[in-house]
Scaffold this motif. Structure first.
Motif, mmCIF file in Angstrom:
data_model
loop_
_atom_site.group_PDB
_atom_site.id
_atom_site.type_symbol
_atom_site.label_atom_id
_atom_site.label_comp_id
_atom_site.label_asym_id
_atom_site.label_seq_id
_atom_site.Cartn_x
_atom_site.Cartn_y
_atom_site.Cartn_z
ATOM 1 N N LEU A 1 0.855 -1.181 0.000
ATOM 2 C CA LEU A 1 0.000 0.000 0.000
ATOM 3 C C LEU A 1 0.891 1.232 0.000
ATOM 4 O O LEU A 1 1.723 1.404 0.891
ATOM 5 N N ILE A 2 0.705 2.091 -1.005
ATOM 6 C CA ILE A 2 1.425 3.363 -1.092
ATOM 7 C C ILE A 2 0.469 4.481 -0.694
ATOM 8 O O ILE A 2 -0.633 4.583 -1.237
ATOM 9 N N ILE A 3 0.888 5.309 0.237
ATOM 10 C CA ILE A 3 0.102 6.466 0.664
ATOM 11 C C ILE A 3 0.842 7.726 0.240
ATOM 12 O O ILE A 3 1.972 7.958 0.665
ATOM 13 N N PHE A 4 0.226 8.512 -0.620
ATOM 14 C CA PHE A 4 0.805 9.795 -1.025
ATOM 15 C C PHE A 4 0.331 10.870 -0.044
ATOM 16 O O PHE A 4 -0.869 10.993 0.224
ATOM 17 N N THR A 5 1.275 11.639 0.461
ATOM 18 C CA THR A 5 0.912 12.654 1.435
ATOM 19 C C THR A 5 1.671 13.946 1.194
ATOM 20 O O THR A 5 2.766 13.948 0.620
ATOM 21 N N ARG A 6 1.068 15.028 1.637
ATOM 22 C CA ARG A 6 1.730 16.333 1.653
ATOM 23 C C ARG A 6 2.117 16.653 3.091
ATOM 24 O O ARG A 6 1.414 16.285 4.030
ATOM 25 N N ASN A 7 3.200 17.364 3.257
ATOM 26 C CA ASN A 7 3.554 17.826 4.588
ATOM 27 C C ASN A 7 2.508 18.847 5.038
ATOM 28 O O ASN A 7 2.167 19.767 4.284
ATOM 29 N N PRO A 8 1.970 18.706 6.250
ATOM 30 C CA PRO A 8 0.892 19.595 6.710
ATOM 31 C C PRO A 8 1.412 20.977 7.099
ATOM 32 O O PRO A 8 1.784 21.224 8.245
ATOM 33 N N GLU A 9 1.435 21.878 6.130
ATOM 34 C CA GLU A 9 1.955 23.228 6.351
ATOM 35 C C GLU A 9 0.887 24.258 5.988
ATOM 36 O O GLU A 9 0.187 24.115 4.989
ATOM 37 N N LEU A 10 0.797 25.289 6.797
ATOM 38 C CA LEU A 10 -0.200 26.335 6.599
ATOM 39 C C LEU A 10 -0.070 26.969 5.217
ATOM 40 O O LEU A 10 1.016 27.362 4.801
ATOM 41 N N GLY A 11 -1.183 27.036 4.515
ATOM 42 C CA GLY A 11 -1.206 27.667 3.197
ATOM 43 C C GLY A 11 -0.764 26.772 2.058
ATOM 44 O O GLY A 11 -0.770 27.198 0.897
ATOM 45 N N LYS A 12 -0.405 25.516 2.367
ATOM 46 C CA LYS A 12 0.112 24.629 1.325
ATOM 47 C C LYS A 12 -0.694 23.351 1.154
ATOM 48 O O LYS A 12 -0.347 22.516 0.319
ATOM 49 N N VAL A 13 -1.742 23.192 1.946
ATOM 50 C CA VAL A 13 -2.593 22.006 1.819
ATOM 51 C C VAL A 13 -4.046 22.440 1.651
ATOM 52 O O VAL A 13 -4.458 23.486 2.149
ATOM 53 N N LYS A 14 -4.796 21.632 0.908
ATOM 54 C CA LYS A 14 -6.216 21.910 0.674
ATOM 55 C C LYS A 14 -6.436 23.368 0.262
ATOM 56 O O LYS A 14 -7.284 24.085 0.811
ATOM 57 N N THR A 15 -5.681 23.806 -0.724
ATOM 58 C CA THR A 15 -5.703 25.224 -1.116
ATOM 59 C C THR A 15 -7.045 25.629 -1.737
ATOM 60 O O THR A 15 -7.486 26.766 -1.565
ATOM 61 N N ARG A 16 -7.688 24.724 -2.455
ATOM 62 C CA ARG A 16 -9.001 25.064 -3.027
ATOM 63 C C ARG A 16 -10.053 25.205 -1.932
ATOM 64 O O ARG A 16 -10.912 26.077 -1.989
ATOM 65 N N LEU A 17 -9.982 24.335 -0.928
ATOM 66 C CA LEU A 17 -10.874 24.437 0.216
ATOM 67 C C LEU A 17 -10.582 25.709 1.002
ATOM 68 O O LEU A 17 -11.496 26.398 1.464
ATOM 69 N N ALA A 18 -9.304 26.040 1.137
ATOM 70 C CA ALA A 18 -8.892 27.218 1.917
ATOM 71 C C ALA A 18 -9.422 28.516 1.324
ATOM 72 O O ALA A 18 -9.615 29.494 2.054
ATOM 73 N N LYS A 19 -9.671 28.547 0.022
ATOM 74 C CA LYS A 19 -10.202 29.765 -0.598
ATOM 75 C C LYS A 19 -11.550 30.147 -0.002
ATOM 76 O O LYS A 19 -11.926 31.324 -0.002
ATOM 77 N N THR A 20 -12.271 29.157 0.499
ATOM 78 C CA THR A 20 -13.583 29.408 1.095
ATOM 79 C C THR A 20 -13.517 29.527 2.612
ATOM 80 O O THR A 20 -14.110 30.435 3.194
ATOM 81 N N ILE A 21 -12.796 28.617 3.271
ATOM 82 C CA ILE A 21 -12.861 28.572 4.739
ATOM 83 C C ILE A 21 -11.638 29.167 5.422
ATOM 84 O O ILE A 21 -11.638 29.359 6.640
ATOM 85 N N GLY A 22 -10.579 29.459 4.661
ATOM 86 C CA GLY A 22 -9.368 30.022 5.256
ATOM 87 C C GLY A 22 -8.268 28.981 5.417
ATOM 88 O O GLY A 22 -8.535 27.776 5.462
ATOM 89 N N ASP A 23 -7.034 29.433 5.502
ATOM 90 C CA ASP A 23 -5.873 28.539 5.555
ATOM 91 C C ASP A 23 -5.833 27.700 6.828
ATOM 92 O O ASP A 23 -5.495 26.510 6.782
ATOM 93 N N THR A 24 -6.133 28.312 7.965
ATOM 94 C CA THR A 24 -6.006 27.578 9.233
ATOM 95 C C THR A 24 -7.014 26.436 9.342
ATOM 96 O O THR A 24 -6.621 25.299 9.647
ATOM 97 N N PRO A 25 -8.316 26.662 9.097
ATOM 98 C CA PRO A 25 -9.248 25.526 9.126
ATOM 99 C C PRO A 25 -8.910 24.468 8.066
ATOM 100 O O PRO A 25 -9.109 23.270 8.312
#
Length: 208
Positions: free
Chosen positions: A6-30
């Motif tokens: 099983l390969i799991i692709f992940t991003r390092n959890p850093e503010l402003g660099k993950v879930k950027t499309r979601l962040a456009k609506t709810i903000g970087d921190t949430p």
């Protein structure tokens, strides 16, 4: 040697660099809080799986994080786009001697341990398994033999990815898994109970 990987692709959890499309609506921190929550969910549904597990980091391998190095082999992604990064991960896995390889992301709340176990079971009967996502992509890909065309000439992140991948696999033995909801934008979480606390503390509520 266990021949399932099983390969799991992940991003390092850093503010402003993950879930950027979601962040456009709810903000970087949430958005970061949701991504961290999803990482923990992915850990919980994979840590007990009786297969070899690898975590492939997008930017930098971290030693002292959620992914226990006694359970997860840590590797670095490489390649110019998502397709090439996945292709290299599969190539490496087959080169290491694995016979059945599945790749998932690290941000699927709508996924369970039994879903992954079922995917490996289906891979015994089929050469490929695909988990269709509601947005036209896929949340899981498994194979017993490398087919590089799957990873090339795709508009990653668009609603054509699954359709174009199935064209590449039209002459192959393929099992389609149940459709699942992955999380990229606000509409993916707005009606899901587990995310309501995150939404209530988000920019969208502050502006309401």
């Amino acid at each position: 040697m266990n021949d399932c990987l099983l390969i799991i692709f992940t991003r390092n959890p850093e503010l402003g660099k993950v879930k950027t499309r979601l962040a456009k609506t709810i903000g970087d921190t949430p958005a970061l809080e949701i991504y961290t929550f999803l990482l923990k969910h992915t850990f919980n549904i994979t840590t007990q799986l009786a297969v070899t597990k690898q975590v492939h980091y997008s930017v930098k391998i971290r030693e002292n994080d959620l992914w226990d190095s006694k359970v997860y082999i840590k590797k670095q992604q490489f390649g110019d786009d998502l397709g090439l990064r996945m292709m290299h991960a599969f190539q490496q896995g087959f080169k290491e001697g694995f016979k059945k390889i599945i790749i998932i992301g690290s941000d699927m709340y709508d996924l369970s341990q039994s879903d992954i176990e079922n995917a490996f079971s289906e891979l015994k009967k089929h050469n490929f398994v695909l988990g269709p996502a509601e947005d036209g992509g896929y949340y899981l890909l498994g194979m017993k033999q490398l087919k590089t065309s799957i990873f090339r000439h795709k508009n990653w992140g668009s609603d054509s990815v699954l359709k174009d991948t199935l064209v590449n696999l039209k002459d192959e033995s393929v099992k389609l898994l149940p459709i699942r909801n992955d999380i990229d934008i606000y509409d993916d979480i707005k009606d899901v109970e587990v995310f309501q606390d995150f939404i209530n503390n988000s920019e969208i509520k502050k502006q309401a």
